[in-house]
Design a protein around this motif. Structure first.
Motif, mmCIF file in Angstrom:
data_model
loop_
_atom_site.group_PDB
_atom_site.id
_atom_site.type_symbol
_atom_site.label_atom_id
_atom_site.label_comp_id
_atom_site.label_asym_id
_atom_site.label_seq_id
_atom_site.Cartn_x
_atom_site.Cartn_y
_atom_site.Cartn_z
ATOM 1 N N ARG A 67 -47.615 91.417 -3.918
ATOM 2 C CA ARG A 67 -47.616 90.609 -5.071
ATOM 3 C C ARG A 67 -48.509 90.830 -6.055
ATOM 4 N NH1 ARG A 67 -49.660 85.842 -4.612
ATOM 5 N NH2 ARG A 67 -50.539 85.835 -2.601
ATOM 6 N N ALA A 68 -49.480 91.890 -6.028
ATOM 7 C CA ALA A 68 -50.459 92.531 -6.915
ATOM 8 C C ALA A 68 -49.571 93.191 -8.172
ATOM 9 C CB ALA A 68 -51.273 93.199 -6.383
ATOM 10 N N SER A 69 -50.044 92.858 -9.232
ATOM 11 C CA SER A 69 -49.458 93.392 -10.378
ATOM 12 C C SER A 69 -49.400 94.884 -10.559
ATOM 13 C CB SER A 69 -50.270 92.807 -11.631
ATOM 14 O OG SER A 69 -51.806 93.229 -11.617
ATOM 15 N N ASP A 70 -50.401 95.345 -9.832
ATOM 16 C CA ASP A 70 -50.228 97.174 -9.775
ATOM 17 C C ASP A 70 -49.650 97.637 -8.629
ATOM 18 O OD1 ASP A 70 -52.221 96.207 -7.933
ATOM 19 O OD2 ASP A 70 -53.471 97.738 -8.437
ATOM 20 N N ALA A 71 -48.855 96.761 -7.947
ATOM 21 C CA ALA A 71 -48.069 97.366 -6.798
ATOM 22 C C ALA A 71 -47.004 98.189 -7.183
ATOM 23 C CB ALA A 71 -47.700 95.967 -5.838
ATOM 24 N N ASP A 72 -46.715 99.183 -6.580
ATOM 25 C CA ASP A 72 -45.670 100.203 -6.745
ATOM 26 C C ASP A 72 -44.345 99.490 -6.655
ATOM 27 O OD1 ASP A 72 -47.321 102.460 -7.135
ATOM 28 O OD2 ASP A 72 -47.795 102.351 -5.243
ATOM 29 N N ILE A 73 -44.345 98.498 -5.517
ATOM 30 C CA ILE A 73 -43.082 97.904 -5.288
ATOM 31 C C ILE A 73 -43.341 96.473 -5.135
ATOM 32 C CG2 ILE A 73 -41.064 97.605 -3.734
ATOM 33 C CD1 ILE A 73 -41.464 100.163 -2.795
ATOM 34 N N ILE A 122 -45.631 86.609 1.459
ATOM 35 C CA ILE A 122 -45.957 87.931 0.666
ATOM 36 C C ILE A 122 -47.329 87.888 0.271
ATOM 37 C CG2 ILE A 122 -45.493 89.337 -1.056
ATOM 38 C CD1 ILE A 122 -43.242 89.047 1.177
ATOM 39 N N ALA A 123 -48.285 88.843 0.805
ATOM 40 C CA ALA A 123 -49.465 88.925 0.336
ATOM 41 C C ALA A 123 -49.590 89.871 -0.907
ATOM 42 C CB ALA A 123 -50.292 89.647 1.496
ATOM 43 N N GLU A 124 -50.955 89.572 -1.533
ATOM 44 C CA GLU A 124 -51.189 90.365 -2.842
ATOM 45 C C GLU A 124 -51.025 91.784 -2.397
ATOM 46 O OE1 GLU A 124 -52.506 89.948 -5.923
ATOM 47 O OE2 GLU A 124 -51.877 87.528 -5.715
ATOM 48 N N ARG A 125 -51.440 92.307 -1.344
ATOM 49 C CA ARG A 125 -51.279 93.765 -0.863
ATOM 50 C C ARG A 125 -50.912 93.756 0.492
ATOM 51 N NH1 ARG A 125 -53.605 96.848 -4.771
ATOM 52 N NH2 ARG A 125 -55.366 95.858 -6.380
ATOM 53 N N HIS A 126 -49.398 93.675 0.426
ATOM 54 C CA HIS A 126 -48.852 93.412 1.852
ATOM 55 C C HIS A 126 -48.904 94.385 2.899
ATOM 56 C CE1 HIS A 126 -46.003 90.473 4.055
ATOM 57 N NE2 HIS A 126 -45.777 91.435 4.619
ATOM 58 N N LEU A 133 -42.298 105.164 11.116
ATOM 59 C CA LEU A 133 -40.881 104.843 10.734
ATOM 60 C C LEU A 133 -39.986 106.107 10.790
ATOM 61 C CD1 LEU A 133 -41.394 102.228 7.914
ATOM 62 C CD2 LEU A 133 -41.281 101.878 10.300
ATOM 63 N N GLN A 134 -38.585 105.801 10.934
ATOM 64 C CA GLN A 134 -37.504 106.781 11.007
ATOM 65 C C GLN A 134 -36.472 106.194 10.216
ATOM 66 O OE1 GLN A 134 -36.636 107.723 15.148
ATOM 67 N NE2 GLN A 134 -38.544 108.593 15.477
ATOM 68 N N ALA A 135 -35.581 107.434 9.809
ATOM 69 C CA ALA A 135 -34.259 106.952 9.078
ATOM 70 C C ALA A 135 -33.548 106.099 9.710
ATOM 71 C CB ALA A 135 -33.760 108.549 8.779
ATOM 72 N N GLY A 136 -33.120 105.081 9.087
ATOM 73 C CA GLY A 136 -32.252 104.150 9.458
ATOM 74 C C GLY A 136 -32.945 102.669 9.972
ATOM 75 N N ASP A 137 -34.385 102.997 9.846
ATOM 76 C CA ASP A 137 -34.904 101.547 10.172
ATOM 77 C C ASP A 137 -34.861 100.567 8.977
ATOM 78 O OD1 ASP A 137 -36.091 102.441 12.675
ATOM 79 O OD2 ASP A 137 -38.006 103.261 11.886
ATOM 80 N N GLN A 138 -34.826 99.385 9.431
ATOM 81 C CA GLN A 138 -34.924 98.214 8.462
ATOM 82 C C GLN A 138 -36.339 97.598 8.630
ATOM 83 O OE1 GLN A 138 -32.525 93.972 7.353
ATOM 84 N NE2 GLN A 138 -31.488 95.449 8.825
ATOM 85 N N ILE A 139 -36.668 97.468 7.481
ATOM 86 C CA ILE A 139 -38.170 96.828 6.933
ATOM 87 C C ILE A 139 -37.982 95.822 6.281
ATOM 88 C CG2 ILE A 139 -40.291 97.528 6.211
ATOM 89 C CD1 ILE A 139 -38.199 100.379 6.443
ATOM 90 N N ALA A 140 -38.527 94.608 6.594
ATOM 91 C CA ALA A 140 -38.169 93.412 6.043
ATOM 92 C C ALA A 140 -39.775 92.674 5.766
ATOM 93 C CB ALA A 140 -37.662 92.270 6.763
ATOM 94 N N PHE A 141 -39.850 92.095 4.299
ATOM 95 C CA PHE A 141 -40.954 91.558 4.131
ATOM 96 C C PHE A 141 -40.933 90.177 3.629
ATOM 97 C CE2 PHE A 141 -41.135 96.320 2.963
ATOM 98 C CZ PHE A 141 -42.412 96.454 3.415
ATOM 99 N N GLY A 142 -41.385 89.059 4.277
ATOM 100 C CA GLY A 142 -41.226 87.911 4.007
ATOM 101 C C GLY A 142 -39.822 87.615 4.430
#
Length: 266
Positions: A140-146, A153-157, A188-197
């Protein structure tokens, strides 16, 4: 892909192992669960060499995968969340055997880092492809790349960093779902699904790890070398070439004498 399982959110029944074949789910007195051929089904999950497919019964409405409605058929991947009849089902796959040390000991592949991308399949980054050429801070941080926001969701998750053609999940301040498994760090490897929140979902896209590709090339080279070192097989020799020329000359001479005697007698 490791063993696929279907996890029921109520926690009252064990995970359903999705081996090769068709698995039917239906309404039972105790709730949604596996049913046999004698009972009506509302969902079917087919696991074959192409992947895993979900079929929805014709009269069923309100089925969603990762928040998106499904009316008939959908192809699933590990980490998908299925909502049906007020139940949440999570398709999971273990990532056992991957350690953080593995990413550092794998053969160096700096070019592989350039080909690794994170593709959004849910949330406000849906449809966006993000290069992992450099480390990406997520939160959530304003300087996050994503930058993502919402419940859980954390500031720096977390941080995603490409190392030697693989991606490392590290520096997590909150849980991350990788193929449906809650983790704080992982390779992680190609094809992995990553979920945040709840809603932010991504799929890692890129080539396989260098170690796997190198092993394949090494095997091919070994096969070619083995074939090259093998003793050449002599081509088959016809019976005419095997017959001694002396024998052929004797046969011709006998035929000539027989003809001379035959015609000379007349």
């Amino acid at each position: 892909m490791n063993e696929l399982r279907l996890r029921f959110s109520d926690g009252d029944q064990p995970d359903l192992v999705l081996g090769t074949g068709v698995h039917a789910l239906g309404r039972r007195p105790e709730g949604l669960g596996p049913v046999d051929d004698l009972h009506p089904w509302i969902l079917q999950l087919c696991n074959d060499r192409r992947g895993i497919w979900m079929t929805v019964a014709d009269d069923l409405r309100g089925v969603h995968v990762n928040g998106r409605p499904v009316q008939h058929v959908a192809m699933l991947r590990a980490g998908d969340s299925i909502h049906v009849d007020g139940n949440e089902l999570l398709l999971t796959a273990s990532i056992d055997g991957r350690s953080l040390a593995q990413a550092h000991t794998t053969a160096r592949d700096p070019i592989g880092n350039l080909r690794l991308t994170l593709r959004g399949i849910g949330g406000n980054h849906h449809g966006r492809s993000i290069s992992l050429e450099q480390p990406r801070r997520i939160g959530r941080a304003s300087d996050a790349d994503i930058r993502i926001d919402g419940p859980g969701i954390a500031e720096r998750h977390a941080v995603l960093e490409a190392i030697n053609g693989q991606v490392v999940l590290r520096d997590t301040d909150a849980d991350v779902l990788v193929n449906g498994q809650r983790l704080r760090q992982a390779v992680l490897q190609a094809g992995d699904q990553i979920a945040f929140g709840v809603q932010h979902r991504f799929v890692l896209e890129g080539p396989p790890p260098v170690s796997a590709a190198a092993a394949s090339i090494s095997h091919m080279r070994g096969t070619f070398a083995e074939n090259a070192d093998a003793a050449p097989v002599a081509p088959p020799v016809s019976w005419l070439r095997r017959m001694p020329w002396l024998l052929i000359a004797a046969i011709l001479l006998a035929a000539a004498l027989a003809a001379l005697l035959l015609f000379g007698a007349r």
